[in-house]
Design an enzyme around this catalytic site. Structure first.
Site, PDB file in Angstrom:
ATOM      1  N   ASP A 228      -2.514  -6.413  10.316  1.00  0.00           N
ATOM      2  CA  ASP A 228      -2.578  -5.230   9.452  1.00  0.00           C
ATOM      3  C   ASP A 228      -3.254  -5.535   8.110  1.00  0.00           C
ATOM      4  O   ASP A 228      -3.033  -6.586   7.513  1.00  0.00           O
ATOM      5  CB  ASP A 228      -1.167  -4.717   9.155  1.00  0.00           C
ATOM      6  CG  ASP A 228      -0.403  -4.257  10.394  1.00  0.00           C
ATOM      7  OD1 ASP A 228      -0.705  -4.743  11.498  1.00  0.00           O
ATOM      8  OD2 ASP A 228       0.498  -3.413  10.243  1.00  0.00           O
TER       9      ASP A 228
ATOM     10  N   HIS B 288      -3.919  -2.377   5.842  1.00  0.00           N
ATOM     11  CA  HIS B 288      -3.266  -1.290   5.092  1.00  0.00           C
ATOM     12  C   HIS B 288      -3.871  -1.020   3.715  1.00  0.00           C
ATOM     13  O   HIS B 288      -3.161  -0.923   2.721  1.00  0.00           O
ATOM     14  CB  HIS B 288      -1.764  -1.552   4.982  1.00  0.00           C
ATOM     15  CG  HIS B 288      -0.996  -1.162   6.212  1.00  0.00           C
ATOM     16  ND1 HIS B 288      -1.002   0.125   6.717  1.00  0.00           N
ATOM     17  CD2 HIS B 288      -0.217  -1.892   7.046  1.00  0.00           C
ATOM     18  CE1 HIS B 288      -0.255   0.165   7.804  1.00  0.00           C
ATOM     19  NE2 HIS B 288       0.222  -1.043   8.036  1.00  0.00           N
TER      20      HIS B 288
ATOM     21  N   ASN C 297      -1.366   2.009  15.108  1.00  0.00           N
ATOM     22  CA  ASN C 297      -0.623   3.273  15.108  1.00  0.00           C
ATOM     23  C   ASN C 297      -0.922   4.116  13.867  1.00  0.00           C
ATOM     24  O   ASN C 297      -0.711   5.332  13.877  1.00  0.00           O
ATOM     25  CB  ASN C 297       0.885   3.014  15.233  1.00  0.00           C
ATOM     26  CG  ASN C 297       1.468   2.276  14.047  1.00  0.00           C
ATOM     27  OD1 ASN C 297       0.983   1.206  13.677  1.00  0.00           O
ATOM     28  ND2 ASN C 297       2.513   2.824  13.449  1.00  0.00           N
ATOM     29  N   HIS C 298      -1.459   3.505  12.808  1.00  0.00           N
ATOM     30  CA  HIS C 298      -1.825   4.279  11.617  1.00  0.00           C
ATOM     31  C   HIS C 298      -3.219   4.885  11.725  1.00  0.00           C
ATOM     32  O   HIS C 298      -3.579   5.697  10.859  1.00  0.00           O
ATOM     33  CB  HIS C 298      -1.711   3.416  10.362  1.00  0.00           C
ATOM     34  CG  HIS C 298      -0.305   3.305   9.862  1.00  0.00           C
ATOM     35  ND1 HIS C 298       0.185   4.058   8.814  1.00  0.00           N
ATOM     36  CD2 HIS C 298       0.730   2.546  10.291  1.00  0.00           C
ATOM     37  CE1 HIS C 298       1.453   3.752   8.612  1.00  0.00           C
ATOM     38  NE2 HIS C 298       1.811   2.834   9.499  1.00  0.00           N
TER      39      HIS C 298
ATOM     40  N   HIS D   1      -2.417  -3.897  18.945  1.00  0.00           N
ATOM     41  CA  HIS D   1      -1.691  -3.671  17.703  1.00  0.00           C
ATOM     42  C   HIS D   1      -0.188  -3.824  17.879  1.00  0.00           C
ATOM     43  O   HIS D   1       0.470  -4.544  17.125  1.00  0.00           O
ATOM     44  CB  HIS D   1      -2.000  -2.297  17.126  1.00  0.00           C
ATOM     45  CG  HIS D   1      -1.271  -2.064  15.837  1.00  0.00           C
ATOM     46  ND1 HIS D   1      -1.623  -2.715  14.681  1.00  0.00           N
ATOM     47  CD2 HIS D   1      -0.186  -1.304  15.522  1.00  0.00           C
ATOM     48  CE1 HIS D   1      -0.797  -2.363  13.709  1.00  0.00           C
ATOM     49  NE2 HIS D   1       0.090  -1.508  14.195  1.00  0.00           N
TER      50      HIS D   1
END
Length: 329
Positions: free
Chosen positions: A77, A79, A137-138, A187
């Site tokens: 990740d 982010h 998932n984001h 992921h």
């Protein structure tokens, strides 16, 4: 992200803009965009539109189980922590000298989701054989409306067009990757609906992430200390035990499942008798968790090395001492 954490440092400079006649697939255009993005300058809205149109053409040719060759550096990740992505490239090596595989979650929670995802997509188009970007998932319309990317696009562009260009593009991102037919990368985790890699290859991925089913599970599931399948506390996907990962690896001729999706304080974490490794590449997650980040270098002999790194101190952004988080964010 808490509203009171929005600071002047997160406000964007004037966007970099190239003429409307510029070909978004040309090397000079992409190199100009990349040079600008590496200084954390966003592209103009029209350039983002053309970038995403070109990226869709590249990504739709890739498989749900995208083959990847060694050597490669595997990342978890990000982010929206743009400056930590720059540190990742400093530690791991620049493109295109280093091959990279990113396992999703480029946006949300950090201050610079726009610049982060734009740069990674630019690099993908410029060096399509050197960088692989999977879906997390984001990378979803629903999730990004809650966790920051949508609001960041509104703040930086004054409308939701750039959010729409990217979330439409996210539908085309590959779901998983397979390094030299041995290391399976994704992921989230495994699914009770999937026994073989061919099951994944047969999925229709060009859609918003569903609330349930195999595509959802690949992006949402987590390994667990308990055997078998369990109900995920996340509300999507499943938990899976060592018996599940061992059987999946054995049945598919795999040596390892590499995945992201969970904060781990040292940046990487082995689990399930080394059938699964979790990699997390956002140091001091959300600017407050105090964790290290890591990337996994895999050489041409499939030997792997983990490189850990800390965040770069940056003026205007909050710093914390390392501590154990109260909960997984």
């Amino acid at each position: 992200m808490d509203n009171n954490m929005e600071i002047d440092a997160a406000r964007s400079p004037e966007p970099h803009h190239l003429s409307p006649t510029t070909d978004p697939g040309s090397i000079p255009t992409l190199d100009g965009w990349i040079e600008s993005l590496m200084t954390c300058k966003q592209l103009a809205e029209e350039d983002v539109r053309r970038l995403c149109d070109r990226a869709r053409e590249v990504l739709q040719e890739e498989s749900n189980v995208q083959p990847v060759k060694c050597p490669v550096t595997v990342c978890g990740d990000i982010h929206g922590q743009f400056h930590d992505l720059m540190e990742l490239f400093r530690i791991g090596g620049p493109n295109p000298d280093t091959n990279y595989l990113f396992m999703g979650d480029y946006v949300d929670r950090g201050y610079y989701s726009v610049e982060t995802v734009t740069l990674l997509v630019c690099l993908k188009i410029r060096y399509p054989q050197r960088i692989t970007i999977l879906r997390g998932n984001h990378e979803s319309r629903q999730i990004t409306q809650v966790y920051g990317f949508y609001d960041e696009c509104l703040r930086k562009y004054g409308n939701a067009n750039v959010w729409k260009y990217f979330t439409d593009l996210f539908d085309y991102l590959p779901l998983t990757a397979l390094i030299e037919n041995q290391i399976f990368c994704l992921h989230g985790g495994l699914s009770p609906s999937i026994d073989t890699l061919d099951n994944i290859r047969s999925l229709d991925r060009i859609q918003e992430v569903p609330h349930e089913g195999p595509m959802c599970d690949l992006l949402w599931s987590d390994p667990d200390d308990r055997c078998g399948w369990g109900i995920s506390p996340r509300g999507a996907g499943y938990t899976f035990g060592q018996d599940i990962s061992e059987a999946f690896n054995h049945n598919n001729g795999l040596t390892l499942v590499a995945r992201a999706h969970q904060l781990v304080m040292e940046g990487y974490n082995w689990s399930q008798d080394r059938n699964v490794v979790t990699i997390f590449s956002a140091p001091n997650y959300c600017y407050r968790c105090g964790n290290q980040a890591a990337i996994m270098e895999i050489d041409e002999h499939l030997k792997y090395t983990f490189l850990q790194f800390d965040p770069c101190p940056r003026a205007g952004e909050p710093m914390v001492s390392r501590r154990t988080p109260d909960y997984f964010l």
